[in-house]
Scaffold this active site. Structure first.
Site, mmCIF file in Angstrom:
data_model
loop_
_atom_site.group_PDB
_atom_site.id
_atom_site.type_symbol
_atom_site.label_atom_id
_atom_site.label_comp_id
_atom_site.label_asym_id
_atom_site.label_seq_id
_atom_site.Cartn_x
_atom_site.Cartn_y
_atom_site.Cartn_z
ATOM 1 N N HIS A 46 0.844 -1.197 0.000
ATOM 2 C CA HIS A 46 0.000 0.000 0.000
ATOM 3 C C HIS A 46 0.875 1.241 0.000
ATOM 4 O O HIS A 46 2.036 1.216 0.433
ATOM 5 C CB HIS A 46 -0.943 0.003 1.211
ATOM 6 C CG HIS A 46 -0.263 0.319 2.516
ATOM 7 N ND1 HIS A 46 -0.196 1.587 3.045
ATOM 8 C CD2 HIS A 46 0.393 -0.482 3.397
ATOM 9 C CE1 HIS A 46 0.468 1.554 4.190
ATOM 10 N NE2 HIS A 46 0.833 0.308 4.426
ATOM 11 N N CYS A 47 0.308 2.345 -0.504
ATOM 12 C CA CYS A 47 0.970 3.642 -0.414
ATOM 13 C C CYS A 47 0.165 4.485 0.561
ATOM 14 O O CYS A 47 -0.549 3.948 1.410
ATOM 15 C CB CYS A 47 1.065 4.295 -1.789
ATOM 16 S SG CYS A 47 -0.529 4.599 -2.579
ATOM 17 N N ALA A 48 0.233 5.785 0.460
ATOM 18 C CA ALA A 48 -0.431 6.645 1.441
ATOM 19 C C ALA A 48 -1.945 6.583 1.341
ATOM 20 O O ALA A 48 -2.646 6.855 2.311
ATOM 21 C CB ALA A 48 0.046 8.083 1.267
ATOM 22 N N THR A 49 -2.475 6.240 0.168
ATOM 23 C CA THR A 49 -3.929 6.286 -0.022
ATOM 24 C C THR A 49 -4.524 5.032 -0.640
ATOM 25 O O THR A 49 -5.737 4.856 -0.602
ATOM 26 C CB THR A 49 -4.296 7.479 -0.930
ATOM 27 O OG1 THR A 49 -3.638 7.324 -2.192
ATOM 28 C CG2 THR A 49 -3.882 8.803 -0.307
ATOM 29 N N ARG A 50 -3.691 4.163 -1.238
ATOM 30 C CA ARG A 50 -4.233 3.072 -2.053
ATOM 31 C C ARG A 50 -3.696 1.704 -1.637
ATOM 32 O O ARG A 50 -2.523 1.556 -1.318
ATOM 33 C CB ARG A 50 -3.885 3.298 -3.532
ATOM 34 C CG ARG A 50 -4.251 4.670 -4.026
ATOM 35 C CD ARG A 50 -3.710 4.947 -5.409
ATOM 36 N NE ARG A 50 -3.715 6.374 -5.688
ATOM 37 C CZ ARG A 50 -3.345 6.928 -6.829
ATOM 38 N NH1 ARG A 50 -2.939 6.186 -7.818
ATOM 39 N NH2 ARG A 50 -3.374 8.240 -6.986
#
Length: 639
Positions: free
Chosen positions: A29-33
């Protein structure tokens, strides 16, 4: 139901909708997804995934399924999902490796070509803009008769030709860098391609110069330069990089500095004149000749087909290869007829978005989706329109293709061409060839494509379409025992989080943010690498990679600060977070620093996004008139 149980239900539903546990290769995951690599992307039901609780959007990009949850929430969902699917401890780097394994050779080549031209695109765009400017100024009597204006125009003309004179060198440099070799060696080989002691390729082609011929092991080697040899430069960049990597592995460290560059450059030069150069010339001539043949023999039919189908190519990702073809076309003929065709194809899809909006105007979600998507097409970005609206509802895509085809027909009859490539729609007018009333015809072609795209999509919508409502955002329900947020009196003014040009979030180059999937906000094109607190608040989270952090404001609203586009791939390189989760910060306090030049050198945008991922109940958000304030004062107000 506890939050963990809720996230487990979400995980089970996602797993089922992507084709089961066996279809999941990896997650991160990244910051939003939430990012998932699937064995078979076709098994993922994107429409149903968009309706999963708390999912704000779902799409496939870069061989990854990306589910948008939002800052903070994605961390909690990922923890449960990774445990459920047994994909814990997988980094984004691991995910990228899994994703890369899915690429077939054609996809790998296309991605590589795209990466090569990213680095040199600013120089090409600058030259094209200057070329268009000097083309207009050179025809004005006042410029011809005024010494100062004439001198300025002459200098503009010189500035416009610089990059094209050394384009093979620039391409070779960028290609070597892309394929992992020493880019300076690519520059050296590029200089050899353009060496003044070689016969000029254009002079040899016209028959005015006879090149010197060497006899090497029975081979006749003509010493001809490679002016305009973009395809050859790409091929040589790959060769130089692979030779450099090979010799660095084989040559002992004690003599590596002496031998590796020498062997790489020498063997590259031999291969350039004996193998790569001749093959590359055949390939280059074939591409250019094929394009010219299509214009001469297919005529208006060829233009209509290209204008109609080009945006279908965008869906496949194959459009990235067109840049190399355009570069070769300009180097060979001096003009580019592909660029205006791509532009009207995009504008046809923009018209189709407006048609869908008109048919669904009463739907608030449709307005929120379509308006920013259409605005993006005006600036040459079609992905929000294609993936967010037209492909999703099908009939707008067909209407847009018809609009693009009609625009292509007009481009043919108007003999419309460009002097460069890399920019379309409104910005594209700057690189239009002014001959044959180029500017006027450019505007007419785009209005025609837009109008036809609108009309055809609207007609198809009446016949076969239906007014579909985009899925509403899922809102988390209060848990038993939770206290409702206390009302906050007064307004909160938020300043720009960095110095630089401030624009609406719809102008972000990231389609997800531009469509306001994560919420409304602004994008800053920063002058420095300092990110400051836009107002008083508390740090709600910091992403481990350092490219994003969240703030909780005094009224309970949540703000996401996101540095760059796809900078999660850097895995923290160039980012330095200066605050901790739970720390209270004051307006103007330094939150993080990022190395702007390093990130841009890696090929990533440094645009800074400030997104209101959550607005407290009973509060309203107003984005200030950014044009009138020119980036000074408050950029947003919560009241």
């Amino acid at each position: 139901m506890s939050k963990r149980e809720e996230y487990l239900e979400i995980s089970k539903e996602i797993t089922n909708l992507v084709g089961g546990m066996d279809n999941i290769q990896g997650t991160a995951h990244c910051a939003t997804r939430l990012r998932i690599v699937l064995q078979d992307d076709s098994k993922a039901d994107l429409k149903k995934l968009e309706n999963v609780n708390k999912v704000k959007g779902a799409f496939i990009a870069g061989n990854q399924l990306q589910l948008i949850f939002g800052a903070g929430l994605v961390n909690d969902v990922y923890e449960v999902f990774a445990e459920y699917t047994n994909t814990q401890n997988m980094s984004l780097g691991d995910l990228k490796e899994q994703s890369a394994k899915k690429q077939n050779p054609i996809q790998a080549v296309i991605k590589a070509l795209s990466d090569v031209f990213i680095g040199i695109m600013p120089a090409i765009l600058a030259a094209a803009l200057l070329m268009g400017l000097t083309g207009v100024l050179g025809n004005l009597e006042i410029v011809k008769n005024n010494e100062t204006l004439y001198a300025l125009n002459k200098l503009t003309s010189l500035a416009s030709t610089g990059i094209f004179a050394i384009l093979p060198m620039a391409v070779c440099y960028s290609a070597v860098k892309r394929f992992g070799g020493n880019p300076v060696l690519g520059m050296v080989v590029g200089a050899i391609m353009l060496d003044s002691s070689l016969a000029n390729a254009y002079s040899v082609g016209s028959g005015s110069v006879e090149p010197e011929v060497l006899h090497l092991f029975g081979l006749n080697v003509a010493l001809v330069g490679f002016q305009g040899g973009i395809i050859i430069a790409l091929m040589m960049g790959f060769v130089v990089a692979k030779l450099d990597l090979f010799f660095n592995k084989k040559v002992p460290d004690a003599i590596k500095l002496l031998l590796v560059p020498m062997l790489t450059v020498f063997l590259s030069t031999v291969l350039l004149f004996t193998c790569v150069g001749p093959v590359g010339r055949i390939l280059s001539n074939g591409i250019t000749g094929g394009l010219i043949w299509s214009t001469e023999h297919l005529g208006v039919v060829g233009y209509a087909l290209f204008g109609g189908l080009q945006q279908i190519i965008v869906i496949t990702g194959l459009h990235h290869i067109i840049g190399a073809v355009e570069a070769q076309l300009i180097a060979t003929t001096g003009l580019n007829f592909i660029n205006p065709l791509m532009s009207v194809a995009l504008m046809g899809q923009g018209g189709a978005v407006l048609a869908y909006l008109a048919l669904n105007w009463k739907n608030v979600k449709a307005r929120e989706l379509c308006i920013p998507s259409f605005c993006s097409t005006l600036f040459g970005i079609s992905e929000p329109a294609i993936f967010g609206v037209n492909l999703r509802y099908r009939y707008p895509l067909a209407g847009g293709c018809i609009g693009g085809a009609v625009g292509g027909i007009y481009v043919y009859f108007a003999n419309l061409t460009a002097l460069g490539f890399g920019t379309t729609a409104l910005p594209g007018i700057a690189i239009v060839n002014p001959e044959n009333n180029g500017y006027v015809n450019y505007v007419i072609a785009h209005i025609l494509a837009l109008a036809c795209g609108f009309a055809c999509a609207a007609l198809l919508g009446k016949i076969v379409g239906k007014k579909e409502e985009p899925a509403a955002d899922s809102k988390a329900q209060p848990q038993p025992g939770e206290q409702p947020p206390q009302p906050f009196a007064g307004a909160i003014e938020l300043m720009a989080p960095a110095d630089g040009r401030v624009r609406p979030v719809t102008e972000s180059s990231d389609p997800t943010f531009a469509q306001k999937v994560m919420g409304d906000g602004i994008v800053v094109f920063p002058e420095t690498g300092e990110v400051k607190a836009p107002c008083n608040g508390t740090v709600s989270f910091t992403y481990p990679g350092g490219h994003a952090l969240g703030l909780e404001l005094e009224d309970g609203s949540a703000v996401l600060l996101h540095c760059g586009v796809d900078t999660v791939n850097l895995e923290g390189k160039g980012f330095h977070v200066l605050v901790k989760e739970g720390q209270k910060v004051a307006e103007g306090e330094l939150l993080l620093r990022f190395e702007k030049q390093l990130i841009e050198k890696e090929g990533y945008s440094t645009e800074l996004l400030m997104i209101f991922s959550e607005v407290a109940e009973g509060r309203s958000l107003k984005i200030t008139d950014l044009d009138s304030m020119a980036g000074h004062g408050a950029v947003a107000v919560l009241s």
